[in-house]
Enzyme design. Structure first.
Site, PDB file in Angstrom:
ATOM      1  N   ASP A  59      10.431   5.256  13.649  1.00  0.00           N
ATOM      2  CA  ASP A  59      11.542   4.479  14.369  1.00  0.00           C
ATOM      3  C   ASP A  59      10.812   3.330  15.011  1.00  0.00           C
ATOM      4  OD1 ASP A  59      13.280   3.959  16.253  1.00  0.00           O
ATOM      5  OD2 ASP A  59      13.720   6.063  16.850  1.00  0.00           O
TER       6      ASP A  59
ATOM      7  N   HIS B  67      12.425   1.479  17.258  1.00  0.00           N
ATOM      8  CA  HIS B  67      13.245   0.856  18.541  1.00  0.00           C
ATOM      9  C   HIS B  67      12.373   0.645  19.783  1.00  0.00           C
ATOM     10  CE1 HIS B  67      16.602   2.514  16.059  1.00  0.00           C
ATOM     11  NE2 HIS B  67      17.338   1.674  16.614  1.00  0.00           N
TER      12      HIS B  67
END
Length: 136
Positions: free
Chosen positions: A12, A14
């Site tokens: 990930d 983000h």
């Protein structure tokens, strides 16, 4: 000053929410150790060992948090972090699932607190203070 390890697990990337969490916890007086994005369980655990952190806060927004977090409590225990608090939050599973069931699965994996999509760090700060003995 109490240390909290934060970061985004797995593949990930983000980063925005992670920065907001860092800012808020720092503002509240915590020593925040941010392992960043694309982090492994070992990144979190090593940072917790190095800083004597009492809490590891794992973020995941790409839906694969359940896979990425599996076995983390066991690894913490093996590393001598039996009492470290494990928090997880974000979009931690793929698709629309009943959050109560998701929460149970993560708690069964050894996470102390499990948060649904859309929760903010401001919604969680009182619980952090309570769990770390900082509530007034």
């Amino acid at each position: 000053m109490k240390s909290i390890v934060i970061g985004v697990i797995g593949a990930d990337v983000h980063a925005v929410g992670n920065r907001i969490i860092e800012y808020t916890l720092t503002r509240e007086g915590y020593n925040v150790v941010n392992v960043g994005v694309l982090s492994s369980q070992e990144d979190f655990i090593n940072a917790a060992i190095e800083t004597s952190a009492r809490l590891i806060l794992v973020s995941s927004l790409y839906g694969h948090g359940e896979l990425d977090c599996r076995g983390m409590r066991d690894k913490c225990n093996e590393a001598g972090l039996d009492d470290v608090l494990l928090y997880v939050g974000g979009n931690i599973v793929v698709g629309k699932q009943d959050f109560k069931e998701v929460e149970k699965r993560f708690k069964d994996m050894g996470f102390n607190r499990v948060y649904p999509p859309g929760i903010t760090i401001d919604d969680v700060i009182d619980t952090i203070k309570l769990d770390l003995g900082d509530a007034s």
